[in-house]
Design an enzyme around this catalytic site. Structure first.
Site, PDB file in Angstrom:
ATOM      1  CG  ASP A  12     -30.818 -58.563 -37.549  1.00 29.72           C
ATOM      2  OD1 ASP A  12     -32.003 -58.581 -37.176  1.00 29.72           O
ATOM      3  OD2 ASP A  12     -29.859 -58.481 -36.760  1.00 29.72           O
ATOM      4  CB  SER A  36     -36.929 -44.615 -52.261  1.00 29.03           C
ATOM      5  OG  SER A  36     -36.293 -45.815 -52.636  1.00 29.03           O
ATOM      6  CG  ASN A  52     -28.557 -60.074 -31.597  1.00 26.85           C
ATOM      7  OD1 ASN A  52     -28.421 -60.969 -32.430  1.00 26.85           O
ATOM      8  ND2 ASN A  52     -29.095 -58.909 -31.898  1.00 26.85           N
ATOM      9  CG  PHE A 102     -33.905 -55.425 -37.299  1.00 25.16           C
ATOM     10  CD1 PHE A 102     -34.635 -54.367 -36.779  1.00 25.16           C
ATOM     11  CD2 PHE A 102     -32.543 -55.235 -37.508  1.00 25.16           C
ATOM     12  CE1 PHE A 102     -34.039 -53.151 -36.476  1.00 25.16           C
ATOM     13  CE2 PHE A 102     -31.930 -54.031 -37.209  1.00 25.16           C
ATOM     14  CZ  PHE A 102     -32.676 -52.984 -36.692  1.00 25.16           C
ATOM     15  CG  PHE A 116     -38.966 -55.983 -35.281  1.00 23.66           C
ATOM     16  CD1 PHE A 116     -37.695 -56.538 -35.278  1.00 23.66           C
ATOM     17  CD2 PHE A 116     -39.988 -56.684 -34.681  1.00 23.66           C
ATOM     18  CE1 PHE A 116     -37.448 -57.767 -34.685  1.00 23.66           C
ATOM     19  CE2 PHE A 116     -39.761 -57.915 -34.086  1.00 23.66           C
ATOM     20  CZ  PHE A 116     -38.483 -58.453 -34.089  1.00 23.66           C
ATOM     21  CB  THR A 223     -25.649 -48.271 -23.664  1.00 25.32           C
ATOM     22  OG1 THR A 223     -26.950 -48.259 -24.266  1.00 25.32           O
ATOM     23  CG2 THR A 223     -25.438 -49.620 -22.976  1.00 25.32           C
ATOM     24  N   GLY A 225     -23.523 -44.902 -26.235  1.00 27.74           N
ATOM     25  CA  GLY A 225     -22.807 -44.911 -27.508  1.00 27.74           C
ATOM     26  C   GLY A 225     -21.319 -44.723 -27.318  1.00 27.74           C
ATOM     27  N   GLY A 228     -19.729 -44.385 -23.844  1.00 31.30           N
ATOM     28  CA  GLY A 228     -19.635 -45.493 -22.894  1.00 31.30           C
ATOM     29  C   GLY A 228     -20.964 -45.818 -22.248  1.00 31.30           C
ATOM     30  CG  ASP A 257     -28.807 -56.701 -28.670  1.00 30.66           C
ATOM     31  OD1 ASP A 257     -29.481 -56.043 -27.855  1.00 30.66           O
ATOM     32  OD2 ASP A 257     -29.183 -56.923 -29.837  1.00 30.66           O
TER      33      ASP A 257
END
Length: 327
Positions: A12, A36, A52, A102, A116, A223, A225, A228, A257
């Site tokens: 990463d 940019s 992960n 990544f 990626f 999930t 965020g 929960g 992850d």
């Protein structure tokens, strides 16, 4: 419980933009974007979804088997994973391609723009699960996470053929997969993992309603965020599980992850889905407070304290017996 994690292994490159992406976007010019962002910092960290999740499971005392493809630059990374309890002997090393990359920029609102590069990951399709099963003496679960699409399909089908329960986590690859491919990955999964956006995209891709998805899976974990997670089961009311709050969020990369690591570990210990989601949330918050997806460590006392504060003493007691003690 022996779990194999099939999926991406990557490096990463994480950058931070101090402003807001939204302030740079012109609403009526989104069909011609050329932007940019000047980043204030760059961190190069070990990552990849499968790696992960394997890292988190290793911290929690399991012995996960990592299944994926990397480049010849993986040697140092492999040593660190092994030091944290991860079996890397099933990882295929490409003689030609670099380990996947990544590249992600995070803004002041924790929004992210990422690219990626697959690299060696494309060779994951050459890895068979049967030799892995023979080497480790059997598998109890195969998690199929984002990877080379053909590898995802192969490992799902092999799990069915070998009668090994599997979990589906198509995640970022939903955008690359067609209807039949997504259906093949989901149908028969013991657990299905998505985030909130992916839960909608998955239904669009499969052409299945929420009920039809639940007819084909054992449990659907989404999930949400800061809100929960939500657990869906056929013929049962949705089960919301609040997040473990963080006083000092730093980097959202890899938080999902870490949640999966906690969830899978708790189920391996025989705990129910609510207790599993709670541990997942506690580990996710721990990861949120570090830069990088594999930089957090397991502080047993801190995890138990987080669980007790968020869900009550009984929630901490559920996992206290299983959490590894400091060496």
């Amino acid at each position: 419980m022996r779990i194999a994690l099939s999926g991406s292994i990557a490096t990463d490159h994480l950058m931070v933009f101090p402003g807001r992406f939204a302030d740079q976007l012109v609403a009526d010019r989104l069909d011609h974007v050329s932007l940019s962002f000047l980043a204030d910092s760059l961190d190069i960290r070990r990552g990849g979804v499968a790696a992960n999740i394997a890292y988190g499971l290793g911290l929690l005392g399991l012995a996960p088997v990592l299944v994926g493809a990397v480049g010849p630059d993986f040697a140092e990374y492999a040593v660190r994973l092994k030091e944290h309890g991860v079996d890397t002997d099933a990882v295929h090393v490409s003689p030609e391609h670099h380990t996947a990359r990544f590249v992600c920029t995070t803004d002041a609102d924790h929004n992210q723009i990422a690219t990626f590069y697959a690299g060696a990951m494309a060779e994951a399709r050459t890895i068979g699960l049967e030799p892995v099963v023979e080497r480790v003496g059997g598998l109890d679960l195969v998690l199929v996470s984002p990877n080379d699409p053909q590898a995802m399909l192969r490992h799902t089908e092999e799990a069915r053929h070998l009668r090994i329960p599997f979990a589906a986590d198509p995640s970022q690859q939903l955008a690359r997969l067609d209807r039949d491919q997504v259906r093949a990955l989901v149908d028969g999964a013991r657990w299905l993992f998505t985030n909130e956006y992916e839960s909608v995209l998955l239904q669009e891709r499969t052409g299945w309603t929420e009920r039809q998805v639940l007819d084909r899976t054992g449990l659907w974990i989404t999930t949400l965020g800061e809100a929960g997670s939500r657990i869906l089961r056929r013929d049962a009311a949705p089960l919301p599980v609040p997040a473990v709050p963080s006083p000092s969020p730093v980097d959202p990369t890899g938080v999902g992850d870490a949640f999966r690591s906690g969830f899978l570990a708790a189920t391996a210990w025989g705990l129910g889905p609510e207790a599993a989601a709670r541990l997942g949330s506690a580990l996710a918050t721990t990861a949120l407070e570090c830069v990088g997806t594999q930089e957090y460590e397991l502080d047993r006392a801190a995890i138990l304290s987080r669980l007790a504060a968020a869900y009550g003493a009984a929630a901490a007691a559920d996992v206290e017996t299983f959490l590894p003690r400091p060496r």
